[in-house]
Design a protein around this motif. Structure first.
Motif, PDB file in Angstrom:
ATOM      1  N   GLN A   8       0.844  -1.191   0.000  1.00  0.00           N
ATOM      2  CA  GLN A   8       0.000   0.000   0.000  1.00  0.00           C
ATOM      3  C   GLN A   8       0.883   1.246   0.000  1.00  0.00           C
ATOM      4  N   PRO A   9       0.373   2.349  -0.490  1.00  0.00           N
ATOM      5  CA  PRO A   9       1.191   3.564  -0.584  1.00  0.00           C
ATOM      6  C   PRO A   9       1.339   4.281   0.755  1.00  0.00           C
ATOM      7  N   TYR A  10       2.487   4.921   0.916  1.00  0.00           N
ATOM      8  CA  TYR A  10       2.743   5.750   2.096  1.00  0.00           C
ATOM      9  C   TYR A  10       3.281   7.101   1.639  1.00  0.00           C
ATOM     10  N   LEU A  11       3.190   8.078   2.521  1.00  0.00           N
ATOM     11  CA  LEU A  11       3.662   9.424   2.219  1.00  0.00           C
ATOM     12  C   LEU A  11       5.177   9.505   2.413  1.00  0.00           C
ATOM     13  N   ILE A  46       9.985  13.800   9.727  1.00  0.00           N
ATOM     14  CA  ILE A  46      11.228  14.401   9.277  1.00  0.00           C
ATOM     15  C   ILE A  46      12.017  14.777  10.527  1.00  0.00           C
ATOM     16  N   LEU A  47      13.263  15.160  10.325  1.00  0.00           N
ATOM     17  CA  LEU A  47      14.114  15.450  11.472  1.00  0.00           C
ATOM     18  C   LEU A  47      14.448  16.927  11.550  1.00  0.00           C
ATOM     19  N   THR A  48      14.245  17.487  12.720  1.00  0.00           N
ATOM     20  CA  THR A  48      14.676  18.858  12.981  1.00  0.00           C
ATOM     21  C   THR A  48      15.827  18.799  13.987  1.00  0.00           C
ATOM     22  N   LYS A  49      16.432  19.933  14.259  1.00  0.00           N
ATOM     23  CA  LYS A  49      17.521  19.947  15.242  1.00  0.00           C
ATOM     24  C   LYS A  49      17.015  19.657  16.652  1.00  0.00           C
ATOM     25  N   ASN A  50      15.698  19.716  16.827  1.00  0.00           N
ATOM     26  CA  ASN A  50      15.106  19.413  18.126  1.00  0.00           C
ATOM     27  C   ASN A  50      14.537  18.001  18.190  1.00  0.00           C
ATOM     28  N   GLY A  51      14.757  17.238  17.113  1.00  0.00           N
ATOM     29  CA  GLY A  51      14.256  15.863  17.102  1.00  0.00           C
ATOM     30  C   GLY A  51      13.235  15.635  16.001  1.00  0.00           C
ATOM     31  N   PRO A  52      12.639  14.431  15.955  1.00  0.00           N
ATOM     32  CA  PRO A  52      11.670  14.097  14.912  1.00  0.00           C
ATOM     33  C   PRO A  52      10.437  14.991  14.963  1.00  0.00           C
ATOM     34  N   LEU A  53       9.912  15.297  13.787  1.00  0.00           N
ATOM     35  CA  LEU A  53       8.705  16.106  13.657  1.00  0.00           C
ATOM     36  C   LEU A  53       7.756  15.412  12.690  1.00  0.00           C
ATOM     37  N   ARG A  54       6.527  15.212  13.103  1.00  0.00           N
ATOM     38  CA  ARG A  54       5.537  14.582  12.229  1.00  0.00           C
ATOM     39  C   ARG A  54       4.948  15.612  11.280  1.00  0.00           C
ATOM     40  N   PHE A  55       4.868  15.248  10.003  1.00  0.00           N
ATOM     41  CA  PHE A  55       4.155  16.097   9.052  1.00  0.00           C
ATOM     42  C   PHE A  55       3.009  15.283   8.459  1.00  0.00           C
ATOM     43  N   THR A  56       1.899  15.946   8.226  1.00  0.00           N
ATOM     44  CA  THR A  56       0.670  15.248   7.828  1.00  0.00           C
ATOM     45  C   THR A  56       0.040  15.904   6.616  1.00  0.00           C
ATOM     46  N   LEU A  57      -0.349  15.104   5.655  1.00  0.00           N
ATOM     47  CA  LEU A  57      -1.051  15.577   4.475  1.00  0.00           C
ATOM     48  C   LEU A  57      -2.536  15.630   4.815  1.00  0.00           C
ATOM     49  N   SER A  58      -3.117  16.815   4.800  1.00  0.00           N
ATOM     50  CA  SER A  58      -4.517  16.984   5.185  1.00  0.00           C
ATOM     51  C   SER A  58      -5.457  16.388   4.140  1.00  0.00           C
ATOM     52  N   LEU A  59      -6.498  15.715   4.633  1.00  0.00           N
ATOM     53  CA  LEU A  59      -7.434  15.019   3.757  1.00  0.00           C
ATOM     54  C   LEU A  59      -8.859  15.490   4.002  1.00  0.00           C
ATOM     55  N   ARG A  76      -4.789  22.225   1.955  1.00  0.00           N
ATOM     56  CA  ARG A  76      -3.758  22.706   2.881  1.00  0.00           C
ATOM     57  C   ARG A  76      -2.454  21.921   2.786  1.00  0.00           C
ATOM     58  N   LYS A  77      -2.174  21.304   1.656  1.00  0.00           N
ATOM     59  CA  LYS A  77      -0.985  20.461   1.573  1.00  0.00           C
ATOM     60  C   LYS A  77       0.314  21.270   1.602  1.00  0.00           C
ATOM     61  N   ASP A  78       0.243  22.582   1.305  1.00  0.00           N
ATOM     62  CA  ASP A  78       1.449  23.401   1.309  1.00  0.00           C
ATOM     63  C   ASP A  78       2.098  23.505   2.685  1.00  0.00           C
ATOM     64  N   LYS A  79       1.333  23.243   3.741  1.00  0.00           N
ATOM     65  CA  LYS A  79       1.888  23.301   5.093  1.00  0.00           C
ATOM     66  C   LYS A  79       3.026  22.293   5.242  1.00  0.00           C
ATOM     67  N   LYS A 109      -2.776  16.876  -8.815  1.00  0.00           N
ATOM     68  CA  LYS A 109      -3.613  15.736  -8.467  1.00  0.00           C
ATOM     69  C   LYS A 109      -4.436  16.043  -7.220  1.00  0.00           C
ATOM     70  N   ARG A 110      -5.720  15.719  -7.264  1.00  0.00           N
ATOM     71  CA  ARG A 110      -6.608  16.031  -6.145  1.00  0.00           C
ATOM     72  C   ARG A 110      -6.956  14.807  -5.300  1.00  0.00           C
ATOM     73  N   GLN A 111      -6.628  13.613  -5.804  1.00  0.00           N
ATOM     74  CA  GLN A 111      -6.900  12.393  -5.048  1.00  0.00           C
ATOM     75  C   GLN A 111      -5.645  11.952  -4.300  1.00  0.00           C
ATOM     76  N   LEU A 112      -5.825  11.450  -3.099  1.00  0.00           N
ATOM     77  CA  LEU A 112      -4.713  10.990  -2.275  1.00  0.00           C
ATOM     78  C   LEU A 112      -3.873   9.947  -3.002  1.00  0.00           C
ATOM     79  N   SER A 113      -4.507   8.938  -3.588  1.00  0.00           N
ATOM     80  CA  SER A 113      -3.755   7.872  -4.240  1.00  0.00           C
ATOM     81  C   SER A 113      -2.970   8.399  -5.438  1.00  0.00           C
ATOM     82  N   ASP A 114      -3.527   9.377  -6.164  1.00  0.00           N
ATOM     83  CA  ASP A 114      -2.812   9.971  -7.295  1.00  0.00           C
ATOM     84  C   ASP A 114      -1.565  10.710  -6.816  1.00  0.00           C
ATOM     85  N   PHE A 115      -1.719  11.462  -5.731  1.00  0.00           N
ATOM     86  CA  PHE A 115      -0.587  12.213  -5.175  1.00  0.00           C
ATOM     87  C   PHE A 115       0.513  11.258  -4.713  1.00  0.00           C
TER      88      PHE A 115
END
Length: 234
Positions: A8-11, A46-59, A76-79, A109-115
Motif C-alpha cells: 500500500q502507498p505511504y507518504l 522528518i528530522l529537525t535539530k530538536n528531534g523528529p517532527l511529524r508532518f501530515t497531508l490533510s485530507l 492545505r498540503k502546502d503546510k 492531483k486532487r486524489q490521495l492515491s494519485d498524489f
C-alpha cells in the motif's frame, strides 16, 4: 524469474520501502484497500535539530470505511512543504532534494492515491530504479478475496514466479500456500545504513522519511544505499 512486490502507498516512506521496490521487477501500488487512520499513508516524520517532527497531508472525509483511492486531498498540503523546507534548508543536499519534493507537491492531483503514486514514481525515477509500477486500482482481479489469497491471485495474474514481501509480514503468509501455486515466497530484510544527520552519525535517528536520507546523503548515495543494503530470506 519474474519477481513481484505489493505494498500500500505511504507518504514519502522511509528507505526500506524503496528497498522493496528495488528487489522487484514489478511493484503493485496497492491503492484499492481500506485507508487506515493513524498510519503512514498520509503522514511521516522528518528530522529537525530538536528531534523528529511529524508532518501530515490533510485530507477531506478520510475514514477506515473508504478505500485509499476514494479519498481527496484538502487545500492545505502546502503546510507540509513549508515544514520540510524549514527543517532542512541547511542540509548539505537541500537544493536537489527539495526540488524533488517540490515537484511532487506541485502536482495538481486532487486524489490521495494519485498524489502518493506521483510522489513515489517521481522519487523512484530520480533514484534510477527500473521497477515497473502498476496500480491495483487499474488491474482486473477478484477483489472479494482476502489476505494472501488476494496476493496470490495478483501474482498469478501478472505471471510472477517470486513474491517478495516486507519482513514484517512473515506471520501473514505461509510458504506452502504459495508453493502450491508455483510461487516462491521471499521476505526482504532492509538494512538502514547510518548517516550523518546535522552534526554526526553517532546519534542516528532511523526510520525517518526518505526525504531525510535525500537531504543528508543526496540522490546518488541514496540510490546506492537502496540497491545494496538489503537481503532476501525465505
Amino acid at each position: 524469474m519474474s519477481t513481484i512486490a505489493i505494498m500500500q502507498p505511504y507518504l514519502f516512506p522511509y528507505i526500506g520501502y524503496y528497498h522493496l521496490l528495488a528487489a522487484a521487477e514489478t511493484f503493485v501500488f496497492y491503492d484499492d484497500v481500506n485507508f487506515m487512520k493513524g498510519s503512514y499513508i498520509n503522514r511521516n516524520q522528518i528530522l529537525t535539530k530538536n528531534g523528529p517532527l511529524r508532518f501530515t497531508l490533510s485530507l477531506d472525509g478520510a475514514g477506515s470505511n473508504k478505500l485509499i483511492n476514494e479519498i481527496s486531498l484538502s487545500n492545505r498540503k502546502d503546510k507540509c512543504l513549508t515544514q520540510i523546507e524549514n527543517s532542512y534548508r541547511r542540509a548539505p543536499y537541500f537544493e536537489e532534494a527539495f526540488a524533488l519534493v517540490q515537484r511532487c507537491y506541485n502536482s495538481e492531483k486532487r486524489q490521495l492515491s494519485d498524489f502518493l503514486f506521483t510522489s513515489i514514481k517521481t522519487l523512484s525515477d530520480a533514484l534510477g530504479l527500473e521497477t515497473k509500477i502498476l496500480r491495483s486500482t487499474e488491474l482486473e482481479y477478484n477483489r472479494d478475496l482476502k489476505g494472501q489469497d488476494k496476493v496470490i491471485e495478483l501474482c498469478k495474474m501478472l505471471a510472477a514466479e517470486t513474491y517478495v514481501n516486507a519482513i514484517g509480514g512473515k506471520d501473514l503468509y505461509d510458504h506452502e500456500s504459495f508453493n502450491k501455486k508455483g510461487l516462491q515466497l521471499n521476505f526482504i530484510n532492509p538494512v538502514q545504513e547510518a548517516y550523518t544527520q546535522y552534526l554526526s552519525s553517532e546519534d542516528f535517528v532511523p526510520y525517518m522519511s526518505i526525504i531525510d536520507t535525500l537531504m543528508f546523503c543526496g540522490i546518488e548515495k541514496t540510490a546506492s544505499m537502496i540497491k545494496k543494503n538489503y537481503t532476501l530470506e525465505a
